[in-house]
Design an enzyme around this catalytic site. Structure first.
Site, short mmCIF file in Angstrom:
data_model
loop_
_atom_site.label_atom_id
_atom_site.label_comp_id
_atom_site.label_asym_id
_atom_site.label_seq_id
_atom_site.Cartn_x
_atom_site.Cartn_y
_atom_site.Cartn_z
N CYS A 118 0.78 -1.18 0.06
CA CYS A 118 -0.16 0.09 0.07
C CYS A 118 0.98 1.10 -0.10
O CYS A 118 1.76 1.54 -1.01
CB CYS A 118 -0.89 -0.15 1.40
SG CYS A 118 -0.13 -0.24 2.67
N SER A 119 0.93 1.96 1.23
CA SER A 119 1.88 3.03 1.10
C SER A 119 3.17 2.62 1.88
O SER A 119 4.17 2.33 1.42
CB SER A 119 1.26 4.14 1.78
OG SER A 119 0.07 4.93 0.92
#
Length: 764
Positions: free
Chosen positions: A421-422
Site C-alpha cells: 500500500c503506502s
C-alpha cells in the site's frame, strides 16, 4: 494514587441499555470498578427471605482505562435537582452512563479518569507493566508461541531443507537496515545482501519486497513491501527490479512450473495444475464479480484476447497488488513516492484495489458509533439507515474481495503476488494475513492464527501504538456546556443533539481543514504513509524509525488523526470467513471478540509497540505478559464445536482453500453487543448493504496495468519515460483518467478546488 481525586463514590446509578443499577464506583490506578448487589427475586414478592438463604454475592463491572474512547461529563447544579452524569463509550462498544447526586464528586471522578487515561505520557505506565496473572495463566508463556525460523521451516525454508529458491537473510539482525522490519528476511537465494542494501533504498522506510508466505503445493509466493520512491521524475531501481524478477522466478527454479516471461502476462503459459503436488486444485465456483476480476487480469496486456479459452491453473499472472485507489497512488508521486512504472516491470501485471486509507476507515467506524451512541440510555435498536450509510460493511467486503483475488492468483492460477500500500503496514497486513487464511488450513487453527498475527502484524510491523491510541487524547474528553481543550472533536457522542452544536462542530471542522499552518502537524506526520516526503538516502530510514519507543524522559501523546481501526477490520473480516465457513476454523467467534478487547485493554504487552525493534528495546517479553497467555490458559472457551480438521481436495467442503463470499458479508452483531435481528434484519433478508455507498456487489479492482496496456474503469495511462518535465503532466493525466468529479455544474470534471478537496483525505 496521586492522580486519583476520589477513590470511592457510593450511591452511583449505572445506566446501560436503558437498565438502571445502583451501587458503588471504585477508582483504582488501572480500572473503574462498579459494584452492585442484585436483589434476590422470588416468585411470591410477599415471601419472607429465610434466614439461612445464601447471601447474594455482589456483581462487578470492570472497565480498564485505555479501553475508554469517549468520556463526557454533564454537570448539573444542585438547584436543578437533576443528577450529574458521566457517559463512557468504550472501544469494545460498551456504552455506560454513571449518574451522581453530587456534582463535585462527578467532576472528581471525571478528572481522575482523564488523569489515568490520557495523562500517563508513557507506554511503560500502562497496566501491562504491573499486571500479575493468577494460575493457570501464570504457568503459560505465550511469548514462545512464535519462532520465525520455525515458521519458515514449516513453509520449507531453511539451510537444511531442499532448496526452494529462498534463503533467510540476516542483513537486519540489528534492525539497522530497516528498523520497522523483522530481524530475519526471507529473500530469493539468487539475491545477495548487497543487492538488498541497494534495493531497500528504493522503497519507503526501506521496507523492500520479502517473503511472507510460500505455497506448499505450487511453490508460489506472497511477498510484501512498501511503495516505491518513483516521484515525478519517474525514478527507478535496477536492484529493485532484479529482486522482484527473482521473486517471481523462484517457483521455476525449483520445479519448472512458473517462469515469469519478460513479455506482459496474459499470454498462454505452459504451466498447468497437473504437477506432482500432493493435492489437486479444486474446481472453482466464482461469483460474477470474481469472474470479472480474473478476466480483467487476464486481459491486461493481452492483444489476442480470443486466442485461448480461460482454464484455471493454466495461465500465470504474477501480480503487483497496490491496495490503494489509483488516484491516491498517483498523488503520492508529487512527494517522491508513488507506484511502480510497469515499463520497468514487464514481467508482471499491476492491479489497484481501491481500498481506502486510515482516515476513511476511522470516519466509517465513527458513523457506526453514531448509530449506537444512545446504547447507554435506551434499549432501542440501532438506526439501520445510519449503519448502512457508514460504509463499514462495504469496506470489509472490499478487503475480503482483495484477499480472495490474491488467494485465487496464488492457489488457483499458480502465480506470485507482491502486496503493498503506502508504508506496507496497514492495508498490506490486512490483505496478506487474510489471503493466507484462505490458502493455508494451518492458519485456521488456534495455534496457526496466533502465528499468523505474530508474523504478519507484530513481526512485519504495524503501528499499533499509533492506530490504537493507547495513551488516549484530551480531545476525547469533554464537559457539556463548557469550553475545554479538545471539545471540538467528539466522535460518537453529541452533547445535546441540538442544531447549535451541529453548527459549532461544522465550523470547528472547517477551521481545522483550512488551517494549513497547523503547528501540531497531525495531518502531515503519518497518514498511512501518504503525503509524507521521504528522504532517498539510507539515513532517512533511521530518521523515520518509529517514534513510539520509550525513552525515560520522552512523553508520548496520541495523534487522533493517526488512529484507525485497521486491526479491528482484520478481525471483522476473519469473523466473516468464520461465519461463512463455520467448520473450517478451530477457534470460535468469542476468540476474535476477546482478542479485540485485549488489543485495547493494555493488560498484556503484545500489542503495545509498533515493531520487533521497539518491543525488544522495551523488553516487553521480560516485563509484561503475552496476550496469548490469556487464551491458551482458557483454550476450551475459544474452541469451535463445529470444527472439522479433515483436508481433502477431492471432497467438497474439505478443500484446502476457502474463499470469501462477498454477497454474504454481514454485521458482526456480537461485537457491537446487539442481536442478529437488530444489526442484520430478519434471517434470509440481506439488508446490510442498503444505503448509499454500502453495496458490496462491485469489484474492489479499480485498474489493471502492464507495460503495454491498461484496463478497468479506473485504469490510468502508463507513464512516459523519466524526466521532471513529463512527470507532472503524467500525474495530471493519470488523475484525469479516473473520471473523478463528472458532477454537477461542470463539463466533464470538477474545479481545481473541488479536486483538491477530494484528494485531501489521502494527502493529510
Amino acid at each position: 494514587m496521586e492522580r486519583t481525586r476520589i477513590a470511592k463514590v457510593e450511591d452511583v446509578k449505572l445506566i446501560r441499555r436503558g437498565e438502571q443499577l445502583e451501587g458503588t464506583l471504585h477508582l483504582t490506578p488501572h480500572h473503574l470498578i462498579f459494584c452492585h448487589t442484585p436483589d434476590p427475586t422470588f416468585e411470591d414478592e410477599s415471601r419472607v427471605v429465610p434466614e439461612n438463604q445464601p447471601k447474594v454475592r455482589p456483581k462487578e463491572l470492570w472497565i480498564t482505562y485505555p479501553i475508554i474512547q469517549i468520556c463526557t461529563l454533564r454537570p448539573s447544579p444542585m438547584a436543578s435537582h437533576l443528577p450529574s452524569s458521566i457517559r463512557l463509550r468504550c472501544r469494545d462498544f460498551t456504552f455506560v452512563c454513571f449518574c451522581f447526586s453530587d456534582e463535585k464528586k462527578a467532576r472528581d471522578v471525571y478528572d481522575s479518569i482523564k488523569a489515568w487515561t490520557c495523562k500517563l505520557g508513557r507506554i511503560e505506565k500502562l497496566y501491562a507493566f504491573s499486571y500479575q496473572p493468577q494460575r493457570p495463566e501464570k504457568e503459560v508463556n505465550g511469548w514462545n508461541m512464535y519462532d520465525a525460523r520455525k515458521e519458515w521451516r514449516r513453509q520449507g525454508i531453511s539451510d537444511k531443507s531442499v532448496d526452494k529458491g529462498w534463503r533467510i537473510s540476516t542483513i537486519n539482525t540489528d534492525y539497522g537496515f530497516s528498523p520497522t522490519y523483522p530481524a530475519l528476511l526471507p529473500v530469493p537465494t539468487t539475491i545477495s545482501d548487497n543487492t538488498l542494501n541497494y534495493a531497500g533504498r528504493y522503497r519507503s522506510r526501506v521496507r523492500l519486497p520479502v517473503l511472507t508466505y510460500l505455497h506448499p503445493v505450487n511453490n508460489c509466493s506472497i511477498t510484501r513491501s512498501s511503495q516505491p520512491l518513483v516521484g515525478v521524475r519517474q525514478n527507478r531501481s535496477i536492484q529493485d527490479e532484479k529482486l522482484l524478477l527473482a521473486i517471481f522466478s523462484t517457483s521455476h527454479s525449483n520445479d519448472g512450473l512458473a517462469e515469469p516471461s519478460l513479455t506482459p502476462p496474459g499470454s498462454h503459459s505452459p504451466r498447468s495444475s497437473d504437477g506432482d503436488g500432493p493435492s489437486m486444485t479444486p474446481e472453482p465456483s466464482f461469483t460474477d464479480t470474481e469472474a470479472l476480476e480474473d478476466e480483467m487480469i487476464a486481459r491486461g496486456g493481452h492483444e489476442d484476447k480470443g486466442e485461448r479459452p480461460h482454464v484455471y491453473g493454466a495461465q500465470q499472472h504474477n501480480l503487483i497488488v497496490d491496495a490503494r485507489p489509483t488516484v491516491n497512488a498517483y498523488a503520492m508521486q508529487a512527494v517522491g513516492l508513488g507506484s511502480e512504472n510497469m515499463d520497468n516491470y514487464r514481467f508482471a501485471t499491476k492491479v489497484y484495489l481501491g481500498i481506502d486509507n486510515i482516515h476513511v476507515m476511522r470516519d466509517s467506524l465513527n458513523k457506526v458509533i453514531d448509530a449506537l451512541k444512545e446504547s447507554d440510555l435506551t434499549p432501542l435498536a440501532p438506526n439501520r439507515d445510519i449503519l448502512a450509510k457508514s460504509g463499514w460493511v462495504k469496506h470489509i467486503a472490499n478487503m475480503l474481495d482483495g484477499a480472495g483475488l490474491i488467494a485465487r492468483q496464488v492457489g488457483l492460477q499458480h502465480s506470485h503476488v507482491l502486496i503493498h500500500c503506502s508504508d506496507g503496514w496497514d492495508r498490506t497486513s490486512q490483505l496478506s494475513a487474510l489471503s493466507q487464511l484462505c490458502l493455508d488450513p494451518y492458519y485456521r487453527t488456534l495455534e496457526g492464527f496466533i502465528v499468523l498475527v505474530e508474523k504478519d502484524w507484530l513481526s512485519f510491523g504495524h503501528m499499533f501504538a499509533h492506530r490504537s491510541g493507547f495513551l488516549s487524547s484530551e480531545k476525547w474528553f469533554s464537559i457539556e456546556n463548557e469550553r475545554i481543550g479538545g471539545d471540538s472533536i467528539r466522535p460518537g457522542f453529541s452533547t445535546d443533539g441540538g442544531p447549535g452544536h451541529a453548527l459549532e462542530n461544522a465550523l470547528l471542522s472547517a477551521k481545522g481543514f483550512f488551517n494549513k499552518n497547523n503547528k501540531s502537524r497531525d495531518s502531515l506526520l503519518d497518514s498511512d504513509g501518504e503525503m509524507q516526503p521521504v528522504d532517498m538516502d539510507s539515513s532517512g530510514a533511521k530518521r523515520m524509525s518509529s517514534p513510539s519507543k520509550g525513552g525515560s524522559g520522552e512523553k508520548h501523546v496520541t495523534k487522533v488523526k493517526e488512529t484507525s481501526p485497521v486491526f479491528h477490520q482484520f478481525l471483522d473480516a476473519t469473523y466473516q470467513l468464520l461465519h461463512q465457513h463455520p467448520t473450517r476454523f478451530e477457534f470460535n467467534e468469542r476468540f476474535l471478540r476477546r482478542l479485540l478487547y485485549h488489543l485495547y485493554s493494555c493488560q498484556y504487552g503484545t500489542f503495545l509497540y509498533n515493531n520487533e525493534k521497539d518491543r525488544k528495546e522495551a523488553q516487553v517479553a521480560e516485563k509484561t505478559r503475552s496476550v496469548w497467555d490469556y487464551f491458551l490458559s482458557r483454550k476450551e472457551q475459544f474452541l469451535n464445536d463445529q470444527y472439522d480438521e479433515t483436508i481433502d481436495d477431492n471432497e467438497r467442503g474439505h478443500e484446502r482453500l476457502i474463499f470469501p463470499k462477498n454477497g454474504e458479508v454481514r454485521w458482526w452483531n456480537e461485537l457491537f453487543g446487539r442481536s442478529d435481528a437488530e444489526m442484520n434484519g430478519r434471517p434470509g433478508v440481506h439488508t446490510h448493504a442498503q444505503g448509499p455507498g454500502d453495496g458490496n456487489s462491485a469489484t474492489v479492482l479499480t485498474g489493471v496495468e502492464t507495460a503495454e496496456d491498461a484496463v478497468g474503469p479506473a485504469a490510468a495511462p502508463t507513464s512516459p519515460p523519466n524526466g521532471f518535465a513529463v512527470g507532472i503532466p503524467t500525474i495530471a493525466a493519470g488523475v484525469a483518467a479516473l473520471g473523478i468529479g463528472k458532477g454537477k455544474g461542470t463539463k466533464g470534471g470538477k474545479s481545481p478546488s473541488s479536486l483538491r478537496e477530494e484528494m485531501e483525505v489521502e494527502m493529510q
